[in-house]
Design an enzyme around this catalytic site. Sequence first.
Site, PDB file in Angstrom:
ATOM      1  N   ARG A 102     -48.599  -0.076  30.109  1.00  0.00           N
ATOM      2  CA  ARG A 102     -48.885  -0.848  29.106  1.00  0.00           C
ATOM      3  C   ARG A 102     -50.031  -1.737  29.409  1.00  0.00           C
ATOM      4  O   ARG A 102     -49.887  -2.665  30.106  1.00  0.00           O
ATOM      5  CB  ARG A 102     -47.626  -1.892  28.643  1.00  0.00           C
ATOM      6  CG  ARG A 102     -47.899  -2.912  27.713  1.00  0.00           C
ATOM      7  CD  ARG A 102     -46.811  -3.582  27.002  1.00  0.00           C
ATOM      8  NE  ARG A 102     -46.030  -2.717  26.035  1.00  0.00           N
ATOM      9  CZ  ARG A 102     -45.197  -2.984  25.200  1.00  0.00           C
ATOM     10  NH1 ARG A 102     -44.810  -4.192  25.065  1.00  0.00           N
ATOM     11  NH2 ARG A 102     -44.902  -2.131  24.329  1.00  0.00           N
ATOM     12  N   HIS A 129     -49.632   3.455  19.957  1.00  0.00           N
ATOM     13  CA  HIS A 129     -48.353   3.118  20.557  1.00  0.00           C
ATOM     14  C   HIS A 129     -47.629   4.372  20.309  1.00  0.00           C
ATOM     15  O   HIS A 129     -46.553   4.341  19.392  1.00  0.00           O
ATOM     16  CB  HIS A 129     -47.605   2.022  19.912  1.00  0.00           C
ATOM     17  CG  HIS A 129     -46.341   1.271  20.611  1.00  0.00           C
ATOM     18  ND1 HIS A 129     -45.689   1.906  21.763  1.00  0.00           N
ATOM     19  CD2 HIS A 129     -45.548  -0.139  20.554  1.00  0.00           C
ATOM     20  CE1 HIS A 129     -44.856   1.097  22.533  1.00  0.00           C
ATOM     21  NE2 HIS A 129     -44.618   0.039  21.504  1.00  0.00           N
ATOM     22  N   GLN A 132     -43.553   4.505  20.525  1.00  0.00           N
ATOM     23  CA  GLN A 132     -42.825   3.951  19.530  1.00  0.00           C
ATOM     24  C   GLN A 132     -42.620   4.715  18.269  1.00  0.00           C
ATOM     25  O   GLN A 132     -41.610   4.825  17.572  1.00  0.00           O
ATOM     26  CB  GLN A 132     -43.548   2.643  19.469  1.00  0.00           C
ATOM     27  CG  GLN A 132     -43.062   1.783  18.047  1.00  0.00           C
ATOM     28  CD  GLN A 132     -41.564   1.170  18.547  1.00  0.00           C
ATOM     29  OE1 GLN A 132     -41.470   0.684  19.403  1.00  0.00           O
ATOM     30  NE2 GLN A 132     -40.430   1.682  17.577  1.00  0.00           N
ATOM     31  N   ASP A 212     -44.278  -4.625  11.017  1.00  0.00           N
ATOM     32  CA  ASP A 212     -44.658  -4.971  12.452  1.00  0.00           C
ATOM     33  C   ASP A 212     -45.113  -6.598  12.501  1.00  0.00           C
ATOM     34  O   ASP A 212     -45.621  -7.163  11.302  1.00  0.00           O
ATOM     35  CB  ASP A 212     -45.457  -4.235  12.963  1.00  0.00           C
ATOM     36  CG  ASP A 212     -45.516  -4.500  14.569  1.00  0.00           C
ATOM     37  OD1 ASP A 212     -44.518  -5.129  15.020  1.00  0.00           O
ATOM     38  OD2 ASP A 212     -46.312  -3.684  15.439  1.00  0.00           O
ATOM     39  N   CYS A 249     -40.660  -1.984  14.742  1.00  0.00           N
ATOM     40  CA  CYS A 249     -40.498  -1.862  16.240  1.00  0.00           C
ATOM     41  C   CYS A 249     -39.841  -2.943  17.239  1.00  0.00           C
ATOM     42  O   CYS A 249     -39.746  -2.732  18.254  1.00  0.00           O
ATOM     43  CB  CYS A 249     -41.790  -1.381  16.622  1.00  0.00           C
ATOM     44  SG  CYS A 249     -43.161  -2.339  16.708  1.00  0.00           S
ATOM     45  N   ARG A 277     -35.780   4.371  21.289  1.00  0.00           N
ATOM     46  CA  ARG A 277     -36.782   4.488  22.462  1.00  0.00           C
ATOM     47  C   ARG A 277     -36.342   5.273  23.350  1.00  0.00           C
ATOM     48  O   ARG A 277     -37.244   5.915  24.395  1.00  0.00           O
ATOM     49  CB  ARG A 277     -37.301   2.946  22.456  1.00  0.00           C
ATOM     50  CG  ARG A 277     -38.153   2.207  21.554  1.00  0.00           C
ATOM     51  CD  ARG A 277     -39.312   2.881  21.321  1.00  0.00           C
ATOM     52  NE  ARG A 277     -40.225   3.020  22.599  1.00  0.00           N
ATOM     53  CZ  ARG A 277     -40.938   1.924  22.895  1.00  0.00           C
ATOM     54  NH1 ARG A 277     -40.994   0.976  22.375  1.00  0.00           N
ATOM     55  NH2 ARG A 277     -41.930   1.911  23.890  1.00  0.00           N
TER      56      ARG A 277
HETATM   57  N1   CP Z   1     -41.485  -2.209  20.312  1.00  0.00           N
HETATM   58  C1   CP Z   1     -41.780  -2.549  21.586  1.00  0.00           C
HETATM   59  O1   CP Z   1     -43.013  -1.884  21.984  1.00  0.00           O
HETATM   60  O2   CP Z   1     -41.209  -3.430  22.186  1.00  0.00           O
HETATM   61  P1   CP Z   1     -41.374  -4.309  23.432  1.00  0.00           P
HETATM   62  O3   CP Z   1     -42.770  -4.947  23.398  1.00  0.00           O
HETATM   63  O4   CP Z   1     -40.316  -5.174  23.674  1.00  0.00           O
HETATM   64  O5   CP Z   1     -41.651  -3.198  24.704  1.00  0.00           O
END
Ligand code: CP
Length: 300
Positions: A102, A129, A132, A212, A249, A277
């Site tokens: 990430r 992403h 997701q 989001d 998400c 997920r």
């Molecule tokens: N939706 C998502 O990626 O959640 P986090 O940021 O908690 O990993």
Amino acid sequence: MSIRHFINLPEIGPETLKGILEHAHALKREKYNPPQILEGLSLVMAFDKRSTRTRLSFEVAMKQLGGHTIVMNMGEMQIAGSETIEDTAKVLSRFVDAVMLRMSSHEMMEELARWSTIPIINGMTDESHPCQIMADLLTIEEKLGAIEGKKIAWFGDYNNVCKTFAQAAPIFGFDLVISTPPDLKPEKTTADVIYQEDAKAAAKDADVLVTDTWVSMGQEGKSIEKFMPYQVNSALMALAKDGAIFMHCMPIHQNEEVTPEVLKTPASVIYDEAENRLHAQKAILAWCLEEAGVRVRKSA
Ligand code: CP
């Protein structure tokens, strides 16, 4: 043998992505008896941003399938100092079997993948992403059946999650309507991905309403006033198809992008989406590691 990175959906191929989704459904059916297909394998997870779902889902996925995880804070790695991306990628490749990252910079992730001899998985960049979106498509198929032909309406910010939905639309054959303030209108629209400034028109007859946060990580202090017409509330939900679902998400900012009333209705599938997920991650890991010699048994 080519290395199976999971960074950009359009580079992976429609049949492969559909196969990963199918495998995710199968692995979910084996939730309480997970096959030990990743036994002895290790995954590094490195973060330069906060995470709850991404970290948990990859960690639990690896462990349930028999593998191991190592979590690293990118700020504490030598790459945050003077070590090159090349050296970092080559050293990681000698220690573990795959890396989930990430990181803000999409370009840096791609650069790391260029030097890596093991799969790199995109756990979110400022651009996209994909993990997701695979979980979201899994959720839509579970709740509403085949994804093809569905109308998905996106409200609020034109962010990395929205951009990845837009990449997925032509691959999976759904229609995406993006409803954002006009200054965030996507530069490019297509037959599958259209822009609709009016949120009510976007919501009309939609199968899925999705939003989001209006303030992504790193954008703190940004004004949110212009997003208010794009809030998902009961009035907007009422315009959608009967049986339409609400997705997010997470993390959620109540009374900003969505009202608490919507979250309390059966239309909200946010916790199933979060759980998915895990199942999507398992299937992504299995695909990435199959090419590296791992025998991946397709679940029943
Ligand atoms: N939706 C998502 O990626 O959640 P986090 O940021 O908690 O990993």
